[in-house]
Design a protein around this motif. Structure first.
Motif, mmCIF file in Angstrom:
data_model
loop_
_atom_site.group_PDB
_atom_site.id
_atom_site.type_symbol
_atom_site.label_atom_id
_atom_site.label_comp_id
_atom_site.label_asym_id
_atom_site.label_seq_id
_atom_site.Cartn_x
_atom_site.Cartn_y
_atom_site.Cartn_z
ATOM 1 N N GLY A 114 -34.852 182.796 -68.431
ATOM 2 C CA GLY A 114 -35.140 183.956 -67.581
ATOM 3 C C GLY A 114 -36.193 184.874 -68.188
ATOM 4 O O GLY A 114 -36.323 186.035 -67.802
ATOM 5 N N ASP A 223 -29.460 183.040 -71.890
ATOM 6 C CA ASP A 223 -28.694 182.821 -70.660
ATOM 7 C C ASP A 223 -27.198 183.008 -70.943
ATOM 8 O O ASP A 223 -26.593 182.211 -71.659
ATOM 9 N N SER A 249 -29.343 187.258 -69.749
ATOM 10 C CA SER A 249 -29.654 187.053 -68.334
ATOM 11 C C SER A 249 -28.472 186.382 -67.639
ATOM 12 O O SER A 249 -27.554 185.888 -68.295
ATOM 13 N N LYS A 250 -28.518 186.411 -66.336
ATOM 14 C CA LYS A 250 -27.546 185.713 -65.483
ATOM 15 C C LYS A 250 -26.102 186.179 -65.686
ATOM 16 O O LYS A 250 -25.164 185.388 -65.584
ATOM 17 N N GLY A 253 -23.705 185.633 -62.824
ATOM 18 C CA GLY A 253 -23.076 184.334 -62.592
ATOM 19 C C GLY A 253 -21.656 184.347 -63.131
ATOM 20 O O GLY A 253 -21.140 185.391 -63.507
ATOM 21 N N GLU A 278 -31.552 187.596 -59.460
ATOM 22 C CA GLU A 278 -32.918 187.071 -59.474
ATOM 23 C C GLU A 278 -33.949 188.116 -59.054
ATOM 24 O O GLU A 278 -35.132 187.964 -59.334
#
Ligand code: GDP
Length: 445
Positions: A114, A223, A249-250, A253, A278
């Motif tokens: 990312g 991530d 990042s993420k 999720g 995103e």
């Protein structure tokens, strides 16, 4: 959603603790064993879990808890505090040079982590702070990365610099500083190449760029979904290139929480931001305390504990003890009901208090009098004889009528009040551990 499973498990552990009046050393040990399992399953590194548990245990098994006023609460409080300290205690910002100088930031990370997206997200944040960022494409190996950065730069309405995919990354970085000088950019954000795995050539390239342009802050994107692997990656980058701050990042999720909890402890480097999606606006500052309470799923229960401690500081301990004992047996009377409502009002309003308590969502508003009704309740209770206040069973139609008249209410108001009282009584019976132990009332734990 992220952490769901970890949060569920931790809440279970705390629910069991709350159900107990007084905790033994054995209770604490058992609870921490479950916390340990939950953390391991959330992919927190084993070493970190071990250190964390022994830190909590040391504090929890000490006198404070076993001889403390409310042991269940203390354990929650300690776990929360240790979690915050695990994640770095304080919020860390990207360190920027004064606005009249150029701050050089270098983004790094594995491919797909990312990096490129985050570079643009950060540019947007810095622009909002009044900086003039220049996004620089040094990932020459993946031509799409250059386009992606350019598109994101234009979305963020910030400047962009590239020498195409044939130039040397170090040369691009050097040229970008010149460009920034010309254009008056005071932050240069260099997007670098990633690989699928850690690779010496990639690391060397980062070191070369760093040395060539005097990077002020090296920002690593990892991530969060990869859990412990993210932490290993962070350690390697930190050893080989030197990292100043980490972006997870993420986090939107279904990350299990491992990366958020272990990164700082393992690498010693702070988490600066978390990526929450995103979109280029989906980047949030990292607050260790908010993250801990999110992971614990406690809402603001900890601030409630503080409020309760404050609100009850001047209360008479003996009276509290007596009240707590009665409440635990579901034996509350009208006087206690009034007192409890008043105490809750002092703590900042009923609905906000109830909203803060895990497991209390089920209580519907009509079970709880609003602020205006409290005045009415007070009048009703004060119109009762001392015997009536102590023994709700005495309530007959004649008595209700007298009380209604005496308090300036309708009989319907008195009936409604009694119904609310009975609902509260029922609720107390269902939640024997809710009201703490010794100085119990108001110390929900
Ligand atoms: P790079 O190879 O490290 O530059 O990674 P990219 O910036 O190209 O990102 C890889 C993919 O992850 C893209 O599809 C991004 O949209 C996505 N991505 C990046 N950050 C986040 C995030 O915080 N949340 C989510 N859901 N996706 C993200």
């Amino acid at each position: 959603m992220a952490f769901e499973s970890l949060t569920d498990k931790l809440q279970n552990v705390f629910r069991n603790l709350r159900g107990k009046g007084r905790l033994t050393e054995e209770d604490v040990k058992l609870a921490l064993k479950e916390v340990k399992m939950a953390l391991l399953e959330a992919d927190v590194s084993f070493k970190v879990v071990k250190q964390f548990i022994s830190a909590v245990q040391e504090r929890a098994v000490g006198e404070d808890v076993l001889n403390g006023l409310n042991p269940g609460q203390m354990v929650i409080k300690i776990v929360n505090e240790e979690m915050i300290s695990l994640m770095g205690s304080e919020t860390t910002e990207i360190k920027l040079q004064p606005t009249n100088e150029i701050t050089v930031l270098m983004m790094c990370g594995l491919q797909g982590a990312g990096k490129t997206t985050t570079a643009a997200k950060i540019a947007g944040k810095l622009k909002l702070k009044g900086r003039k960022p220049l996004l620089v494409a040094c990932d020459i190996y993946r031509p799409a990365a250059i386009d992606q950065l350019q598109i994101n730069a234009s979305k963020q309405e910030v400047d962009f610099f590239t020498l195409g995919s044939h130039a040397d990354p170090v040369d691009i970085a050097k040229a970008s500083i010149e460009e920034a000088r010309k254009k008056g950019n005071n932050v240069v954000i260099i997007d670098t190449a990633g690989r699928l795995q850690i690779d010496d050539i990639m690391m060397q390239e980062l070191v070369d760029i760093k040395n060539a342009v005097g990077v002020h802050q090296t920002l690593l994107v990892v991530d969060a979904m990869t859990g412990q692997e993210a932490v290993n990656v962070a350690s390697e980058f930190n050893e080989k290139v030197g990292v100043d701050g980490i972006i997870l990042s993420k986090m939107d999720g279904d990350s299990r929480g491992g990366a958020a909890l272990s990164t700082k402890a393992v690498t010693g480097k702070p988490i600066l931001y978390v990526g929450m999606g995103e979109k280029l606006s989906d980047l949030e500052q990292f607050y260790p305390d908010r993250m801990a309470s999110r992971i614990l799923g406690m809402g603001d229960v900890l601030s409630l504990i503080d409020k309760a401690v404050e609100a009850n500081a001047e209360r008479d301990a003996e009276k509290d003890r007596e009240m707590a004992q009665k409440m635990k047996k579901g034996k509350i009377d009208f006087e206690m009901y009034l007192e409890s409502m008043k105490a809750m009002r002092n703590m900042g309003g009923l609905s906000s208090i109830m909203g803060m308590l895990p497991g209390m969502g089920k209580i519907s508003d009509d079970m709880l009098p609003d602020e205006k009704q409290l005045a009415r309740i007070e009048a009703i209770v004060l119109s009762m004889t001392p015997e009536e206040r102590k023994n709700p069973k005495l309530m007959s139609p004649q008595r209700k009528f007298r009380i209604a008249k005496g308090s300036g209410n309708d009989i319907a108001d008195v009936n409604r009040f009694i119904k609310q009282f009975e609902q509260m009584q029922k609720m107390m019976k269902q939640m024997p551990g809710l009201m703490g132990d010794k100085r119990g009332f108001g110390k929900f734990g």
